[in-house]
Design a protein around this motif. Structure first.
Motif, PDB file in Angstrom:
ATOM      1  N   THR A  31       0.836  -1.207   0.000  1.00  0.00           N
ATOM      2  CA  THR A  31       0.000   0.000   0.000  1.00  0.00           C
ATOM      3  C   THR A  31       0.864   1.247   0.000  1.00  0.00           C
ATOM      4  OG1 THR A  31      -1.775  -1.146   1.186  1.00  0.00           O
ATOM      5  CG2 THR A  31      -1.779   1.265   1.269  1.00  0.00           C
ATOM      6  N   ASP A  32       1.939   1.216   0.773  1.00  0.00           N
ATOM      7  CA  ASP A  32       2.870   2.342   0.829  1.00  0.00           C
ATOM      8  C   ASP A  32       3.523   2.569  -0.538  1.00  0.00           C
ATOM      9  OD1 ASP A  32       4.535   4.352   1.711  1.00  0.00           O
ATOM     10  OD2 ASP A  32       6.028   2.989   2.524  1.00  0.00           O
ATOM     11  N   LEU A  33       3.951   1.476  -1.184  1.00  0.00           N
ATOM     12  CA  LEU A  33       4.606   1.596  -2.492  1.00  0.00           C
ATOM     13  C   LEU A  33       3.654   2.108  -3.561  1.00  0.00           C
ATOM     14  CD1 LEU A  33       6.690  -1.726  -2.554  1.00  0.00           C
ATOM     15  CD2 LEU A  33       7.578   0.600  -2.303  1.00  0.00           C
ATOM     16  N   LEU A  34       2.365   1.815  -3.402  1.00  0.00           N
ATOM     17  CA  LEU A  34       1.375   2.234  -4.390  1.00  0.00           C
ATOM     18  C   LEU A  34       0.831   3.637  -4.122  1.00  0.00           C
ATOM     19  CD1 LEU A  34      -0.664  -1.080  -4.749  1.00  0.00           C
ATOM     20  CD2 LEU A  34       0.816  -0.042  -6.478  1.00  0.00           C
ATOM     21  N   ALA A  35       1.234   4.233  -3.004  1.00  0.00           N
ATOM     22  CA  ALA A  35       0.768   5.580  -2.682  1.00  0.00           C
ATOM     23  C   ALA A  35       1.227   6.552  -3.767  1.00  0.00           C
ATOM     24  CB  ALA A  35       1.309   6.017  -1.323  1.00  0.00           C
ATOM     25  N   PRO A  36       0.454   7.609  -4.006  1.00  0.00           N
ATOM     26  CA  PRO A  36       0.835   8.585  -5.035  1.00  0.00           C
ATOM     27  C   PRO A  36       2.252   9.098  -4.798  1.00  0.00           C
ATOM     28  CG  PRO A  36      -1.362   9.040  -4.196  1.00  0.00           C
ATOM     29  CD  PRO A  36      -0.793   7.975  -3.318  1.00  0.00           C
ATOM     30  N   ARG A  37       3.060   9.109  -5.850  1.00  0.00           N
ATOM     31  CA  ARG A  37       4.444   9.553  -5.753  1.00  0.00           C
ATOM     32  C   ARG A  37       4.620  10.852  -6.512  1.00  0.00           C
ATOM     33  NH1 ARG A  37       8.362   6.087  -3.924  1.00  0.00           N
ATOM     34  NH2 ARG A  37       9.879   7.457  -4.886  1.00  0.00           N
ATOM     35  N   ASP A  38       5.611  11.582  -6.086  1.00  0.00           N
ATOM     36  CA  ASP A  38       6.038  12.753  -6.850  1.00  0.00           C
ATOM     37  C   ASP A  38       6.627  12.237  -8.165  1.00  0.00           C
ATOM     38  OD1 ASP A  38       7.565  14.867  -7.925  1.00  0.00           O
ATOM     39  OD2 ASP A  38       7.881  15.740  -5.951  1.00  0.00           O
ATOM     40  N   PRO A  39       6.120  12.680  -9.301  1.00  0.00           N
ATOM     41  CA  PRO A  39       6.619  12.159 -10.582  1.00  0.00           C
ATOM     42  C   PRO A  39       8.085  12.458 -10.845  1.00  0.00           C
ATOM     43  CG  PRO A  39       5.174  14.056 -10.924  1.00  0.00           C
ATOM     44  CD  PRO A  39       5.037  13.662  -9.487  1.00  0.00           C
ATOM     45  N   HIS A  40       8.663  13.383 -10.083  1.00  0.00           N
ATOM     46  CA  HIS A  40      10.063  13.755 -10.301  1.00  0.00           C
ATOM     47  C   HIS A  40      11.026  13.060  -9.338  1.00  0.00           C
ATOM     48  CE1 HIS A  40       9.298  16.733 -13.348  1.00  0.00           C
ATOM     49  NE2 HIS A  40       8.428  17.354 -12.580  1.00  0.00           N
ATOM     50  N   ASP A  41      10.515  12.145  -8.492  1.00  0.00           N
ATOM     51  CA  ASP A  41      11.360  11.564  -7.447  1.00  0.00           C
ATOM     52  C   ASP A  41      12.653  10.941  -7.975  1.00  0.00           C
ATOM     53  OD1 ASP A  41      10.047  12.368  -5.212  1.00  0.00           O
ATOM     54  OD2 ASP A  41       9.027  10.472  -4.828  1.00  0.00           O
ATOM     55  N   LEU A  76      17.608  13.756   9.214  1.00  0.00           N
ATOM     56  CA  LEU A  76      16.756  14.906   8.931  1.00  0.00           C
ATOM     57  C   LEU A  76      15.904  14.658   7.689  1.00  0.00           C
ATOM     58  CD1 LEU A  76      15.866  17.892   9.080  1.00  0.00           C
ATOM     59  CD2 LEU A  76      18.005  18.485   7.923  1.00  0.00           C
ATOM     60  N   LEU A  77      16.529  14.188   6.614  1.00  0.00           N
ATOM     61  CA  LEU A  77      15.800  13.967   5.366  1.00  0.00           C
ATOM     62  C   LEU A  77      14.825  12.805   5.492  1.00  0.00           C
ATOM     63  CD1 LEU A  77      18.663  14.555   2.778  1.00  0.00           C
ATOM     64  CD2 LEU A  77      16.936  16.174   3.590  1.00  0.00           C
ATOM     65  N   ASP A  78      15.164  11.788   6.295  1.00  0.00           N
ATOM     66  CA  ASP A  78      14.232  10.689   6.539  1.00  0.00           C
ATOM     67  C   ASP A  78      12.963  11.203   7.225  1.00  0.00           C
ATOM     68  OD1 ASP A  78      15.896   8.819   5.399  1.00  0.00           O
ATOM     69  OD2 ASP A  78      16.693   8.075   7.306  1.00  0.00           O
ATOM     70  N   ALA A  79      13.138  12.098   8.192  1.00  0.00           N
ATOM     71  CA  ALA A  79      11.984  12.650   8.907  1.00  0.00           C
ATOM     72  C   ALA A  79      11.104  13.465   7.969  1.00  0.00           C
ATOM     73  CB  ALA A  79      12.459  13.505  10.081  1.00  0.00           C
ATOM     74  N   LEU A  80      11.723  14.244   7.104  1.00  0.00           N
ATOM     75  CA  LEU A  80      10.960  15.025   6.132  1.00  0.00           C
ATOM     76  C   LEU A  80      10.246  14.111   5.146  1.00  0.00           C
ATOM     77  CD1 LEU A  80      13.596  17.833   5.524  1.00  0.00           C
ATOM     78  CD2 LEU A  80      11.250  18.220   6.323  1.00  0.00           C
ATOM     79  N   GLN A 100       3.288  10.377   4.826  1.00  0.00           N
ATOM     80  CA  GLN A 100       2.034  10.356   5.558  1.00  0.00           C
ATOM     81  C   GLN A 100       1.017  11.311   4.936  1.00  0.00           C
ATOM     82  OE1 GLN A 100       1.309   8.089   7.764  1.00  0.00           O
ATOM     83  NE2 GLN A 100       3.389   7.275   7.614  1.00  0.00           N
ATOM     84  N   ALA A 101       1.505  12.451   4.455  1.00  0.00           N
ATOM     85  CA  ALA A 101       0.608  13.401   3.797  1.00  0.00           C
ATOM     86  C   ALA A 101       0.048  12.808   2.500  1.00  0.00           C
ATOM     87  CB  ALA A 101       1.348  14.706   3.509  1.00  0.00           C
ATOM     88  N   ARG A 102       0.899  12.084   1.753  1.00  0.00           N
ATOM     89  CA  ARG A 102       0.462  11.463   0.504  1.00  0.00           C
ATOM     90  C   ARG A 102      -0.566  10.355   0.787  1.00  0.00           C
ATOM     91  NH1 ARG A 102       4.049   8.600  -1.510  1.00  0.00           N
ATOM     92  NH2 ARG A 102       5.907   8.991  -0.248  1.00  0.00           N
ATOM     93  N   LEU A 103      -0.291   9.566   1.809  1.00  0.00           N
ATOM     94  CA  LEU A 103      -1.222   8.490   2.159  1.00  0.00           C
ATOM     95  C   LEU A 103      -2.574   9.057   2.599  1.00  0.00           C
ATOM     96  CD1 LEU A 103       1.179   6.068   4.081  1.00  0.00           C
ATOM     97  CD2 LEU A 103       0.102   5.667   1.860  1.00  0.00           C
ATOM     98  N   ALA A 104      -2.543  10.192   3.290  1.00  0.00           N
ATOM     99  CA  ALA A 104      -3.787  10.802   3.740  1.00  0.00           C
ATOM    100  C   ALA A 104      -4.618  11.316   2.561  1.00  0.00           C
ATOM    101  CB  ALA A 104      -3.487  11.967   4.688  1.00  0.00           C
ATOM    102  N   GLN A 105      -3.929  11.667   1.467  1.00  0.00           N
ATOM    103  CA  GLN A 105      -4.629  12.179   0.294  1.00  0.00           C
ATOM    104  C   GLN A 105      -5.062  11.064  -0.654  1.00  0.00           C
ATOM    105  OE1 GLN A 105      -1.814  14.879  -1.429  1.00  0.00           O
ATOM    106  NE2 GLN A 105      -1.953  16.369   0.242  1.00  0.00           N
ATOM    107  N   ALA A 106      -4.510   9.859  -0.441  1.00  0.00           N
ATOM    108  CA  ALA A 106      -4.805   8.758  -1.373  1.00  0.00           C
ATOM    109  C   ALA A 106      -6.255   8.313  -1.289  1.00  0.00           C
ATOM    110  CB  ALA A 106      -3.876   7.587  -1.065  1.00  0.00           C
TER     111      ALA A 106
END
Length: 358
Positions: free
Chosen positions: A94-104, A342-346, A352-358
């Motif tokens: 489910t996490d892997l299928l969450a909406p991703r930033d297309p530029h990642d 730091l970057l892991d926390a961000l 979590q924000a992406r999952l909430a919008q899914a």
């Protein structure tokens, strides 16, 4: 939700199979750029497909264990363990299928600019640039300084870096450093301070993706002002001998791109045009996102220390990211490129924000 996830998996499996067929076609490899694009996308989908296959295997094992448990109690002991395994893999999928930033997966261009604070701000901007360079080195990325303007004390009035990865991971340079755009505030005793007082100054960071193939961005030659000038700063014996540096101004947006570190004027112009196209694409995407979401978080374009994303407090060896309330007392290590916590926390907050919008 389960039906949507199943449909998403089916789409990924179909695309993965198609990409696999393309990669087995010898004709594909006659076009290096297209082969790399297909290979990168195949590598991005591979973790999803592998997780789905492990989940299907675990579900089959669980079903078999439940059936056999009715006849042999020894199998009953396996059921809880397999149930936990299925739940774990299902959550991961489910996490892997969450909406991703297309530029990642993209590489980036990163700009650091001094702001309020004069020489101290320029020195801090140089500290930030070194931090990103050291972080990139830790990850095996390639950093190219496209342009730099130094201050009297060796700081950066501004610097432009190209940071590129060497692999095909779904999480490229943009995925890790896209959160760095904004105002960075520093609190420390400047080298120019004779009384030992702590001062506050700021520097700005701009980050935008530089895809391997920038989408078609219409750039009218009549909208450009192109200036050539003699290179300055670091660069060896060839610097200051020819007018090879190039400055391109896009008149409608007033975007200015400079490049002086390639070997020739032609190379500098070509590189500057690539960066300009990437910046115009990023600007268009940013405006589209802003239209769709009025409260979207965005990079801060003015270096005003009253609006900041992060504070670097030298007396307390503390770094604080104000967007996610992250605090740590290892500023010296972070400035040496140890940014992963730091970057892991961000990244987790973004997930979590992406999952909430899914």
């Amino acid at each position: 939700m389960a039906q949507q996830a199943a449909m998403a998996v089916d789409t990924v499996l179909a695309e993965h199979a198609d990409l696999e067929r393309q990669l087995s076609d010898p004709d594909l490899h006659g076009d290096a750029a297209n082969a790399r694009r297909v290979g990168r996308r195949f590598a991005q989908l591979a973790p999803i497909v592998a997780t789905y296959r492990r989940l299907e295997t675990a579900r089959g094992d669980l079903e078999a264990a439940r059936e056999l448990a009715a006849e042999d109690t020894s199998f009953a002991a396996e059921v809880p363990e397999l149930e936990a395994r299925v739940a774990e893999l299902d959550a991961h999928l489910t996490d892997l299928l969450a909406p991703r930033d297309p530029h990642d997966a993209d590489d980036i261009v990163l700009e650091v600019k001094s702001g309020e604070g004069g020489e101290e701000s320029a020195l801090f901007a140089a500290d930030l640039a070194r931090m990103y360079i050291r972080y990139a080195e830790r990850h095996g990325w390639t950093v190219t300084v496209l342009d730099e303007t130094t201050s009297d004390l060796g700081g950066y009035k501004d610097a432009t870096l190209s940071i590129r990865s060497k692999g095909d991971s779904a999480d490229g340079v943009w995925a890790r450093l896209k959160f760095e755009g904004g105002v960075h505030r520093v609190q420390r005793v400047p080298v120019t301070e004779s009384q030992g007082r702590v001062h506050t100054s700021a520097a700005g960071v701009l980050v935008y993706p530089e895809p391997e193939e920038v989408e078609q961005v219409a750039i009218d030659e009549s909208d450009l002002r192109i200036d050539v000038y003699r290179s300055s700063g670091k660069g060896g014996q060839g610097v200051n001998t020819t007018d090879s540096a190039v400055r391109i101004t896009h008149l409608p947006t007033n975007i200015v791109v400079t490049c002086q570190n390639e070997r020739s004027q032609l190379q500098n112009k070509a590189r500057a045009m690539q960066v300009l196209a990437a910046r115009l694409q990023a600007l268009a995407e940013e405006q589209a996102q802003a239209d769709a979401s009025a409260d979207r978080a965005s990079q801060i374009r003015t270096v005003d220390r009253s609006e900041r994303i992060r504070t670097y407090n030298f007396p307390e060896n503390r770094i604080a990211d104000h967007r996610i309330n992250f605090k740590a007392h290892n500023l010296d290590q972070v400035l040496d490129g140890d940014m992963d916590a730091l970057l892991d926390a961000l990244g987790e907050a973004d997930k979590q924000a992406r999952l909430a919008q899914a």
